[in-house]
Design a protein around this motif. Structure first.
Motif, PDB file in Angstrom:
ATOM      1  N   PRO A 403       0.822  -1.231   0.000  1.00  0.00           N
ATOM      2  CA  PRO A 403       0.000   0.000   0.000  1.00  0.00           C
ATOM      3  C   PRO A 403       0.853   1.278   0.000  1.00  0.00           C
ATOM      4  O   PRO A 403       0.533   2.229  -0.713  1.00  0.00           O
ATOM      5  CB  PRO A 403      -0.819  -0.129   1.294  1.00  0.00           C
ATOM      6  N   ALA A 404       1.914   1.303   0.790  1.00  0.00           N
ATOM      7  CA  ALA A 404       2.782   2.483   0.835  1.00  0.00           C
ATOM      8  C   ALA A 404       3.462   2.708  -0.513  1.00  0.00           C
ATOM      9  O   ALA A 404       3.617   3.845  -0.975  1.00  0.00           O
ATOM     10  CB  ALA A 404       3.826   2.327   1.936  1.00  0.00           C
ATOM     11  N   LEU A 405       3.871   1.600  -1.156  1.00  0.00           N
ATOM     12  CA  LEU A 405       4.532   1.700  -2.453  1.00  0.00           C
ATOM     13  C   LEU A 405       3.576   2.238  -3.511  1.00  0.00           C
ATOM     14  O   LEU A 405       3.941   3.099  -4.324  1.00  0.00           O
ATOM     15  CB  LEU A 405       5.065   0.329  -2.871  1.00  0.00           C
ATOM     16  N   VAL A 406       2.316   1.759  -3.482  1.00  0.00           N
ATOM     17  CA  VAL A 406       1.316   2.254  -4.428  1.00  0.00           C
ATOM     18  C   VAL A 406       1.066   3.739  -4.196  1.00  0.00           C
ATOM     19  O   VAL A 406       0.916   4.523  -5.154  1.00  0.00           O
ATOM     20  CB  VAL A 406       0.008   1.443  -4.307  1.00  0.00           C
ATOM     21  N   GLY A 407       1.050   4.134  -2.934  1.00  0.00           N
ATOM     22  CA  GLY A 407       0.872   5.545  -2.616  1.00  0.00           C
ATOM     23  C   GLY A 407       1.978   6.395  -3.218  1.00  0.00           C
ATOM     24  O   GLY A 407       1.716   7.498  -3.726  1.00  0.00           O
ATOM     25  N   ARG A 408       3.208   5.894  -3.161  1.00  0.00           N
ATOM     26  CA  ARG A 408       4.341   6.625  -3.750  1.00  0.00           C
ATOM     27  C   ARG A 408       4.254   6.658  -5.275  1.00  0.00           C
ATOM     28  O   ARG A 408       4.510   7.684  -5.905  1.00  0.00           O
ATOM     29  CB  ARG A 408       5.657   5.965  -3.338  1.00  0.00           C
TER      30      ARG A 408
END
Length: 420
Positions: A403-408
């Motif tokens: 999820p954090a990677l997709v946010g970035r």
């Protein structure tokens, strides 16, 4: 594909070993073609000088290159392995920068190695083995060398091999001006030596070279004469000092020829300097009572006398190199993402073309353009988001980094909620 440096140099091996794996200038391109036929080696460049033979390459593993190096020179691998060094990525980049800057040379800070590296790059380009990674490595190496030489005192007070040869000759002969000197070869090193020796205004200077025309050109510049290599046996007794540096794979001056010359000279001493690798003068010549023979390794002891004044500059140079290594490795890391970026763009382009064809068919049959465009945008959006949405739905738990990677990747605000 990773970056490696495989090599042998004056720090790790004596001259007798180095000359066994030296490459002649006219064989380097063929050697590179042979090396890159190994499936594990994709890019390669060879740097071969009197002090080192190094293979810079991009490939899967370093083992294939070391095995090739031994086989190419018809040596058993165990014969050279104790003298070889292999540097992986970061160490390989740092080594290339240090070599280009003169920090790894026998003469600390000497500028000749930079020209030799550029020749190695040209040979690799002509052989078609340079590639993007090595091209970038060497361009960075040259830039670092320029920065080191322009911002530090690494090149100050250099005692060159040529100057060291003159100093040694002055220990044997009271006055260089009373001696006759023979230079064998007409390359850059011989030209440097001739310049230093001729500054002492010797009685006579001669240049012996395989190509007589090139020998004549150098002879004209230093005020000497040119002779053919075939004349060496007859003319050798005339000279008190002999300096040789050619690319010959075999000795030019053998023990028998020198013995005959000493006999004709009635045992008057001869001073000889052999700067070639492989050696131009048979090593047994050095055991003769009336011959003072010095090799590149022997000259190192004289050269070291000028090192102390440049040691402080080494610290500054190493700091520059460390910073530039980090910069190059950041570029190298981005190279690893190129295939996935290309695949991502290809997939997006295929989806775009497919939906464009579908929309054009609807327009051709007379459907409302606004409705077609709306449908086109929805379908394209769904195709683009299908894979990341599916991956997020399958994330194992809330702590998954996806999820954090997709946010970035999609520049989402931390407070945003998917689906809102």
């Amino acid at each position: 594909m990773a970056l490696f440096t495989l090599g042998i140099n004056h720090h790790t091996a004596p001259l007798a070993v180095r000359e066994q794996i030296a490459f002649q200038t006219d064989t380097v391109q063929q050697a590179l073609a042979d090396l890159t036929r190994c499936q594990a080696v994709h890019e390669a460049a060879i740097l071969s000088t009197c002090n080192r033979t190094e293979v810079y390459f991009a490939g899967d593993t370093p083992g294939a290159a070391s095995q090739w190096l031994a086989a190419y020179h018809r040596l058993a691998r165990h014969e050279i392995e104790p003298y070889l060094y292999t540097y992986p990525e970061r160490e390989a980049v740092r080594h290339a920068f240090r070599v280009a800057s003169g920090l790894d040379s026998m003469v600390l800070g000497e500028p000749q190695i930079l020209g030799q590296m550029k020749e190695a790059v040209r040979a690799a380009e002509e052989a078609g083995t340079l590639g993007t990674t090595l091209h970038k490595l060497f361009q960075h190496s040259f830039a670092v060398a320029k920065e080191v030489r322009s911002t530090t005192a690494i090149g100050a007070n250099i005692v060159s091999m040529a100057a060291a040869a003159v100093r040694l000759a002055e220990r044997i002969f009271e006055r260089i001006a009373d001696q006759k000197i023979l230079f064998i070869g007409a390359g850059e090193m011989i030209e440097l030596c001739a310049t230093h020796f001729c500054a002492q205004q010797p009685r006579h200077v001669a240049i012996a070279n395989r190509t007589v025309e090139r020998g004549l050109m150098l002879a004209d510049r230093v005020g000497g004469t040119a002779i053919r290599l075939e004349e060496l046996g007859e003319r050798l007794p005339q000279f008190d000092i002999v300096v040789s540096c050619t690319a010959s794979p075999l000795p030019i001056l053998g023990l028998g020829m020198v013995e005959r010359a000493i006999k004709v000279r009635r045992h008057r001493p001869m001073f000889m300097v052999d700067l070639a690798v492989p050696r131009d003068i048979e090593f047994e010549v050095g055991e003769m009572d009336d011959v003072f023979l010095y090799t590149v390794d022997d000259l190192a002891q004289v050269v070291e006398s000028g090192i102390e004044s440049r040691q402080a500059a080494v610290v500054d140079a190493e700091a520059i190199i460390s910073e530039r290594v980090d910069g190059f490795l950041r570029w190298l890391a981005t190279r690893g993402t190129v295939p996935i970026i290309r695949s991502l763009r290809d997939a997006a382009e295929r989806a775009r073309r497919h939906e464009m064809e579908h929309a054009l068919k609807l327009l051709a049959r007379g459907d409302d353009p606004a409705r077609v465009l709306d449908q086109f945008s929805h379908r394209l959006t769904n195709k683009f988001l299908h894979a990341p949405t599916q991956a997020l739905a399958q994330a194992s738990d809330g702590r998954d980094e996806l999820p954090a990677l997709v946010g970035r990747l999609f520049h989402l605000h931390p407070d945003s909620r998917l689906g809102e």
